[in-house]
Write an enzyme that holds these catalytic residues in place. Structure first.
Site, PDB file in Angstrom:
ATOM      1  N   ASP A  29      25.408 -20.550  19.620  1.00 22.57           N
ATOM      2  CA  ASP A  29      24.679 -19.726  18.666  1.00 22.57           C
ATOM      3  C   ASP A  29      25.459 -18.416  18.524  1.00 22.57           C
ATOM      4  O   ASP A  29      26.406 -18.141  19.272  1.00 22.57           O
ATOM      5  CB  ASP A  29      23.239 -19.495  19.149  1.00 22.57           C
ATOM      6  N   HIS A  73      17.452 -12.944  18.719  1.00 23.85           N
ATOM      7  CA  HIS A  73      18.210 -11.950  17.956  1.00 23.85           C
ATOM      8  C   HIS A  73      18.137 -10.585  18.643  1.00 23.85           C
ATOM      9  O   HIS A  73      19.001  -9.734  18.431  1.00 23.85           O
ATOM     10  CB  HIS A  73      17.658 -11.827  16.530  1.00 23.85           C
TER      11      HIS A  73
END
Length: 339
Positions: free
Chosen positions: A255, A185
């Protein structure tokens, strides 16, 4: 009707803005994804899901969510119970293999009961990553354990529980996120393990479950395979490892491209992902400027990617109803001892 683009997109809030409606109608993403920011109460969720599908003119447009249990769970009480993480399922399995497999199936089946009632059709589960000592805790309790065979067995049982409830399972993060030393992230990790070590440990659960209908990529660089870029944008990883070594021919979804692990502008990211052979670009945060840039470089969902998407869609809605109250009571018994 406009042909679907190779996109799954999020939205900003509890309902679609006029700008979002115009954008989705024009770009026609193949699917959508929900996050906690999009969720308040039952009718609101159903209305949001219905409005997303209305924008693209497809009543069956897939709507995804990350509903794992533990800390990654978008629906919370009273919309859905709080569920234990995958590691708790793994703990049951270590004590009693058959009990663990049944608990994993029930874990998936409970999610399917919860999600289907809101019109959500796909769950980004099971997590097949196998952590190692010293890895980032971004996976941590989300993993079933550190034994690839156990992870594969429990992941399959969970996926079968989801499919028994008419939900599409999306295994993640192929070809493996367990060794990553950083949270994707926020930054891009590089894994330096040998190809043989990766094959035996990281790839093994995905190879065992290569017949599942969908998978999500890892934003991880594997220096033994392609030191120049992460799996999500690496044609070498996609073709030689995911399609070749692992033998996965299902729908391959990136992703989230709004994560910090991937660099560059959003159009360039989307183009690189599709050029690498990934079927669908996933953008989650609902920021219009970013979605617009990604959509400009996305392409029509056609050819092999369309075939894989259609095969994945065939899983949705094929329910084995079961008695929900009885299955929930059984599920509670398995986890009472762990708690």
């Amino acid at each position: 009707m406009t042909e679907s683009k190779s996109l799954i997109l999020g939205c900003a809030g509890h309902s679609l803005s006029r700008e979002e409606i115009r954008f989705y109608r024009g770009e026609c993403p193949w699917g959508f994804i929900l996050f906690a920011r999009n969720i308040s109460e039952p009718e609101q969720i159903r209305d949001l899901v219905a409005s997303m599908r209305d924008c693209v003119g497809r009543d069956d447009a897939p709507v995804f969510i990350d509903q794992e249990g533990g800390r990654v769970q978008r629906l919370r009480p009273p919309l859905a119970p709080n569920y234990p993480p995958a590691a708790a399922v793994g703990e049951i399995y270590r004590r009693d293999r058959e009990a663990g497999l049944r608990a994993a199936w029930l874990h998936g089946r409970m999610h399917a009961f919860d999600l289907a009632r809101y019109g959500i059709s796909a769950d980004c589960l099971p997590v097949l990553d196998v952590p190692v000592e010293g890895a980032s805790d971004v996976i941590g309790q989300r993993a079933y354990g550190r034994d690839p065979e156990a992870v594969a067995a429990l992941g399959r049982a969970s996926a079968e529980g989801l499919m028994a409830g008419g939900l599409l399972p999306v295994m993640k993060h192929i070809p493996g996120h367990g060794r990553a030393s950083a949270d994707t992230h926020f930054e891009l990790p590089t894994v330096h393990a040998s190809f043989d070590a990766l094959r035996r440990h990281d790839f093994a659960p995905f190879t065992a479950l290569n017949d599942l209908p969908a998978a999500m990529t890892a934003h991880v660089v594997f220096s033994a395979i392609d030191p120049a870029g992460p799996a999500t944008t690496s044609g070498k990883v996609v073709e030689e490892v995911i399609r070749g070594e692992i033998g996965f021919d299902g729908l391959l979804i990136s992703d989230d491209i709004s994560m910090k692990a991937l660099s560059g502008d959003f159009g360039a990211k989307a183009a690189a992902i599709l050029a690498a052979g990934v079927d669908i670009v996933l953008h989650c945060n609902g920021v219009m400027e970013e979605m617009t840039a990604a959509a400009a470089k996305a392409k029509a969902l056609e050819g092999a990617a369309r075939r894989r998407a259609d095969s994945a869609m065939a899983v949705i809605g094929a329910k084995n109803e079961g008695a929900e109250d009885e299955l929930r009571a059984e599920f509670a018994e398995y986890f009472a001892a762990v708690a």
